[in-house]
Scaffold this motif. Structure first.
Motif, PDB file in Angstrom:
ATOM      1  N   ILE A  54     -22.900  -3.086 -19.592  1.00  0.00           N
ATOM      2  CA  ILE A  54     -24.147  -3.182 -18.830  1.00  0.00           C
ATOM      3  C   ILE A  54     -23.886  -3.809 -17.465  1.00  0.00           C
ATOM      4  CG2 ILE A  54     -26.406  -4.314 -18.725  1.00  0.00           C
ATOM      5  CD1 ILE A  54     -26.530  -3.937 -21.834  1.00  0.00           C
ATOM      6  N   SER A  55     -23.111  -4.870 -17.425  1.00  0.00           N
ATOM      7  CA  SER A  55     -22.833  -5.517 -16.137  1.00  0.00           C
ATOM      8  C   SER A  55     -22.074  -4.571 -15.208  1.00  0.00           C
ATOM      9  CB  SER A  55     -22.073  -6.832 -16.332  1.00  0.00           C
ATOM     10  OG  SER A  55     -20.767  -6.607 -16.790  1.00  0.00           O
ATOM     11  N   ARG A  56     -21.203  -3.742 -15.752  1.00  0.00           N
ATOM     12  CA  ARG A  56     -20.459  -2.788 -14.926  1.00  0.00           C
ATOM     13  C   ARG A  56     -21.360  -1.711 -14.346  1.00  0.00           C
ATOM     14  NH1 ARG A  56     -14.805  -1.812 -18.260  1.00  0.00           N
ATOM     15  NH2 ARG A  56     -13.911  -3.847 -17.765  1.00  0.00           N
ATOM     16  N   VAL A  57     -22.376  -1.283 -15.104  1.00  0.00           N
ATOM     17  CA  VAL A  57     -23.318  -0.284 -14.593  1.00  0.00           C
ATOM     18  C   VAL A  57     -23.962  -0.798 -13.304  1.00  0.00           C
ATOM     19  CG1 VAL A  57     -25.567   0.814 -15.010  1.00  0.00           C
ATOM     20  CG2 VAL A  57     -23.813   0.849 -16.790  1.00  0.00           C
ATOM     21  N   PHE A  58     -24.294  -2.084 -13.281  1.00  0.00           N
ATOM     22  CA  PHE A  58     -24.965  -2.656 -12.119  1.00  0.00           C
ATOM     23  C   PHE A  58     -23.985  -3.193 -11.069  1.00  0.00           C
ATOM     24  CE2 PHE A  58     -28.163  -3.246 -15.558  1.00  0.00           C
ATOM     25  CZ  PHE A  58     -29.083  -2.334 -15.066  1.00  0.00           C
TER      26      PHE A  58
END
Length: 72
Positions: A54-58
């Motif tokens: 999730i953090s990588r998506v953002f």
């Protein structure tokens, strides 16, 4: 140490990412929309793997997406 609660900024990050829907985020990280809803509402704590995805998506560090707080 008391019980800990994981909070998150996913809703704000989705809004800042051209109003990404929960479904779009779910598809990007390989979970259901209901899982994203539960995480956003602090009803479910994601695995470390999912939190990192999730953090990588953002494009944000884990600490900007998730926080841990003492719930007591």
């Amino acid at each position: 140490m008391g019980k800990l609660r994981i909070t998150n900024n996913i809703r704000r990050l989705r809004f800042d990412a051209d109003e990404m829907t929960q479904k779009e985020l779910a598809e990007k990280v390989g979970v259901t929309r209901q899982t994203i809803v539960a995480i956003e509402n602090a009803k479910y704590s994601p695995t470390l793997e999912l939190a990192i995805l999730i953090s990588r998506v953002f494009g944000e560090p884990l600490e900007k997406v998730f926080d841990i707080q003492d719930a007591s």
